[in-house]
Enzyme design. Structure first.
Site, PDB file in Angstrom:
ATOM      1  N   HIS A 138     -13.229 -26.512  -2.570  1.00 14.74           N
ATOM      2  CA  HIS A 138     -13.247 -27.574  -1.603  1.00 14.74           C
ATOM      3  C   HIS A 138     -12.985 -28.943  -2.399  1.00 14.74           C
ATOM      4  CE1 HIS A 138     -13.189 -25.703   2.404  1.00 14.74           C
ATOM      5  NE2 HIS A 138     -13.800 -24.697   1.754  1.00 14.74           N
ATOM      6  N   ASN A 211     -13.371 -24.655   8.995  1.00 12.76           N
ATOM      7  CA  ASN A 211     -11.881 -24.364   8.402  1.00 12.76           C
ATOM      8  C   ASN A 211     -10.782 -24.605   9.326  1.00 12.76           C
ATOM      9  OD1 ASN A 211     -12.830 -24.099   5.752  1.00 12.76           O
ATOM     10  ND2 ASN A 211     -12.801 -21.823   5.780  1.00 12.76           N
TER      11      ASN A 211
HETATM   12  C1  HEM Z   1     -19.962 -16.408   1.496  1.00 10.67           C
HETATM   13  C2  HEM Z   1     -19.064 -17.143   1.471  1.00 10.67           C
HETATM   14  C3  HEM Z   1     -18.938 -18.697   1.113  1.00 10.67           C
HETATM   15  C4  HEM Z   1     -19.556 -19.332   0.029  1.00 10.67           C
HETATM   16  C5  HEM Z   1     -20.369 -18.557  -1.012  1.00 10.67           C
HETATM   17  C6  HEM Z   1     -19.157 -20.647   0.092  1.00 10.67           C
HETATM   18  C7  HEM Z   1     -19.381 -21.715  -0.802  1.00 10.67           C
HETATM   19  C8  HEM Z   1     -19.354 -22.900  -0.643  1.00 10.67           C
HETATM   20  C9  HEM Z   1     -19.541 -23.707  -1.863  1.00 10.67           C
HETATM   21  C10 HEM Z   1     -20.498 -23.402  -3.022  1.00 10.67           C
HETATM   22  C11 HEM Z   1     -19.235 -24.960  -1.245  1.00 10.67           C
HETATM   23  C12 HEM Z   1     -19.371 -26.245  -2.245  1.00 10.67           C
HETATM   24  C13 HEM Z   1     -20.405 -26.973  -1.582  1.00 10.67           C
HETATM   25  C14 HEM Z   1     -20.731 -28.330  -2.317  1.00 10.67           C
HETATM   26  O1  HEM Z   1     -20.792 -28.413  -3.509  1.00 10.67           O
HETATM   27  O2  HEM Z   1     -21.328 -29.439  -1.617  1.00 10.67           O
HETATM   28  C15 HEM Z   1     -18.474 -24.686  -0.141  1.00 10.67           C
HETATM   29  C16 HEM Z   1     -17.938 -25.704   0.447  1.00 10.67           C
HETATM   30  C17 HEM Z   1     -17.296 -25.592   1.621  1.00 10.67           C
HETATM   31  N1  HEM Z   1     -17.248 -24.433   2.682  1.00 10.67           N
HETATM   32 FE1  HEM Z   1     -17.865 -22.701   2.070  1.00 10.67          FE
HETATM   33  N2  HEM Z   1     -18.217 -20.843   1.180  1.00 10.67           N
HETATM   34  C18 HEM Z   1     -18.316 -19.803   2.024  1.00 10.67           C
HETATM   35  C19 HEM Z   1     -17.499 -19.457   3.180  1.00 10.67           C
HETATM   36  C20 HEM Z   1     -17.201 -20.199   3.988  1.00 10.67           C
HETATM   37  C21 HEM Z   1     -16.607 -20.143   5.263  1.00 10.67           C
HETATM   38  C22 HEM Z   1     -16.502 -18.915   5.962  1.00 10.67           C
HETATM   39  C23 HEM Z   1     -16.170 -21.375   5.591  1.00 10.67           C
HETATM   40  C24 HEM Z   1     -15.650 -21.721   7.165  1.00 10.67           C
HETATM   41  C25 HEM Z   1     -15.949 -22.602   7.793  1.00 10.67           C
HETATM   42  C26 HEM Z   1     -16.545 -22.390   4.540  1.00 10.67           C
HETATM   43  C27 HEM Z   1     -16.454 -23.774   4.603  1.00 10.67           C
HETATM   44  C28 HEM Z   1     -16.667 -24.718   3.386  1.00 10.67           C
HETATM   45  C29 HEM Z   1     -16.054 -26.073   3.611  1.00 10.67           C
HETATM   46  C30 HEM Z   1     -15.617 -26.762   4.877  1.00 10.67           C
HETATM   47  C31 HEM Z   1     -16.620 -26.645   2.531  1.00 10.67           C
HETATM   48  C32 HEM Z   1     -16.407 -28.122   2.111  1.00 10.67           C
HETATM   49  C33 HEM Z   1     -17.635 -28.896   2.586  1.00 10.67           C
HETATM   50  C34 HEM Z   1     -17.308 -30.487   1.885  1.00 10.67           C
HETATM   51  O3  HEM Z   1     -16.571 -30.982   2.368  1.00 10.67           O
HETATM   52  O4  HEM Z   1     -18.291 -30.950   1.220  1.00 10.67           O
HETATM   53  N3  HEM Z   1     -17.094 -21.730   3.581  1.00 10.67           N
HETATM   54  N4  HEM Z   1     -18.386 -23.453   0.197  1.00 10.67           N
END
Ligand code: HEM
Length: 530
Positions: A138, A211
């Protein structure tokens, strides 16, 4: 291939700035952040013309929303004030080209630079250190501030403090993003879009990460890195290789539903103001009586959801790769503030056993006729950031930023997500990331963390296995059949265009999955591949 080839971007041409004495920018450009906010408020009038209804109960609830002051706040105890501007870092750039100094300190006009020239060192050090570490995923994103108004009493289902009575209003910050991206990825690329929101309540911060596609590609967190790397350029030559993506799909039949949504028109979006979004994972709501229900979150844009074809996406990417971010910013600036309705689907846990699929499996949706959408309230984004770095890039969302009344379920993906976000943020923003004003957790301590599942029984034998009800293809077929003929045509065209780059064995495996979802689906893609 999930992401179209990067489109060459024209070199940005900065607008000509009239220079003033000693090279500083014109006065209005250097205005302090607070002045700029005031100016923006004048351009962006309060978006909600209706006065908010008076609170139905006298319970304390509402922290003050920062601006605009003209709105009536519900009565209650003196609310905690959450200020947005000026935030640290807003205002003139301390290391930028607006310094009053144009020359290094030297021995005579032509002489060497002296080591003690701290202004020079600070300027250069500040410049080389000013970039924040990018998010692991992201990466490309846009933010906006706003307010969430609860419109329906949810106290029968949850103790979440801001959902107890209609009229309760809390300030918010949202970030939209492209899941698999770098800063140059076109906004209209075939991609998953993120839509995350912080709700700043008196009781603490609640995060909701969504998402724009309702399902994910895998259902066990241990496969998340593999699923993301499938989209990324090959480590050998830094080039996108569709074979890598389709290899992954062949290894993960559970991704068939996700692939079907991604390659449909829903994979391409031009306006964030018309973005429908889903919590994807299943959470738990708990009420005052201790009753727990499974919950899925949905954002529905008041303007209606809109998707575009692959052709339009490519055309827009050529015209302006940042078109969605620009559209959001411009709309808020002119007072055309986007609104999204929060809805939930609720399920009694005992009902979960009867379903043909596992409701804690994030590769599945819940039928909206069996589990109807229940409206909760409305989010209005009415303020642009005035310091992107402080107010958007430092936003640190986590699915475990929960308050009493909301919990994690045993959804394996969600469990895996529960701790990795704060780990990523410690690396990206430093140990004190919660103290940034935008994260609103200056007083947070580990014992503030709302616990999940206290009192829930968990027993069994430790093992590494898939869930019992896998059912990898039924919902992909249902989604395919829900599309009109033109939409099916575009889906199968998009898929065949990408799958053509995969080797024969992988193609046959993936076609087999599509065939199992729906015979016509598999046949249509196979014919287009000939
Ligand atoms: C095991 C599965 C997942 C892992 C390990 C993961 C990991 C991460 C990580 C490391 C970030 C960056 C966080 C940061 O640096 O602030 C992130 C951002 C994000 N993830 Fe996941 N994610 C996973 C699954 C999902 C799923 C299923 C969704 C569905 C809603 C999702 C939605 C998001 C969103 C929307 C962001 C962006 C947040 C922002 O705008 O700062 N993720 N994810």
């Amino acid at each position: 291939m999930p992401i179209p080839k990067p489109v060459p971007r024209p070199a940005p041409v900065p607008p000509a700035q009239p220079r003033t004495e000693r090279g500083s920018l014109p006065k209005e450009e250097c205005a302090p952040a607070a002045d700029r906010v005031r100016a923006e408020q004048e351009v962006c009038p309060p978006p909600l013309p209706e006065p908010r209804p008076e609170p139905a109960c006298g319970e304390p609830c509402t922290p003050a929303a920062p601006v605009p002051a003209a709105r009536t706040e519900p009565e209650g105890p003196a609310p905690r004030k959450i200020e947005w501007a000026p935030v640290q870092g807003a205002g003139p750039d301390p290391y930028g080209d607006q310094l009053g100094i144009l020359h290094s300190q030297t021995v005579g006009p032509d002489g060497p630079v002296v080591l003690q020239d701290m202004a020079l060192h600070e300027t250069l050090n500040g410049f080389v250190h000013e970039k924040l570490v990018e998010r692991a995923v992201h990466v490309k994103g846009w933010g906006a501030m706003g307010r969430f108004i609860c419109e329906h009493d949810m106290s029968a289902y949850t103790m979440l403090p801001f959902l107890q009575r209609p009229g309760c209003t809390v300030p918010t910050a949202s970030r939209f993003s492209l899941a698999v991206s770098n800063k140059g990825t076109p906004d209209t690329s075939r991609n998953v879009r993120g839509f995350s929101t912080k709700f700043y309540t008196e009781q603490g911060v609640f995060d909701l990460l969504c998402n724009h596609l309702p399902v994910f590609s895998v259902r066990d967190a241990i496969r998340f890195p593999e699923s993301i790397k499938a989209f990324l350029p090959a480590p050998t030559n830094n080039l996108i290789d569709p074979q890598r993506f389709w290899d992954f799909v062949a290894r993960a039949p559970e991704s068939t539903n996700f692939v079907t949504w991604l390659y449909s028109d829903m994979g391409t979006v031009k306006s964030l103001r018309r973005l429908r979004a889903y919590g994807v994972n299943t959470y738990v709501w708990k009420n005052k009586c201790g009753e727990r229900r499974y919950v899925k979150y949905h954002w529905i844009p008041k303007l209606g959801a809109e998707y575009i074809t692959a052709g339009e996406a490519e055309q827009l990417a050529c015209q302006n790769p940042d078109c969605a971010g620009q559209d959001l910013y411009d709309a808020i600036r002119r007072g055309d503030c986007p609104c999204y309705e929060l809805n939930v689907q609720l399920m009694e846990p005992w009902n979960a056993e009867k379903l043909p699929y596992d409701p804690l499996d994030d590769t599945k949706v819940w039928s909206e006729s069996d589990y109807p959408l229940i409206p909760v309230g409305t989010l209005t984004l009415d303020r642009n950031p005035d310091c992107y770095r402080e107010q958007v890039e430092k936003l640190a969302f986590s699915p475990s930023n929960l308050l009493e009344g909301a919990e994690l379920s045993a959804d394996k993906m969600l469990q895996g997500r529960s701790f990795i976000y704060t780990d990523a943020q410690r690396y990206r923003l430093g140990q004190d990331f919660r103290r940034s004003k935008v994260n609103g957790q200056a007083d947070w301590r580990a014992d503030c963390q709302a616990p999940s599942g206290i009192g829930v029984e968990a027993c069994g034998v430790q093992e590494r296995t898939d869930i019992c009800r896998q059912d990898d293809f039924t919902q992909a077929g249902e989604f395919f059949r829900s599309l009109c003929p033109e939409e099916r045509e575009r889906l199968t065209e998009n898929l065949a265009g990408s799958l053509a780059a995969a080797c024969g064995e992988v193609r046959r495996t993936v076609l087999g999955y599509l065939w199992q979802a729906d015979e016509e689906y598999g046949r249509a893609v196979a014919e287009k591949l000939r």
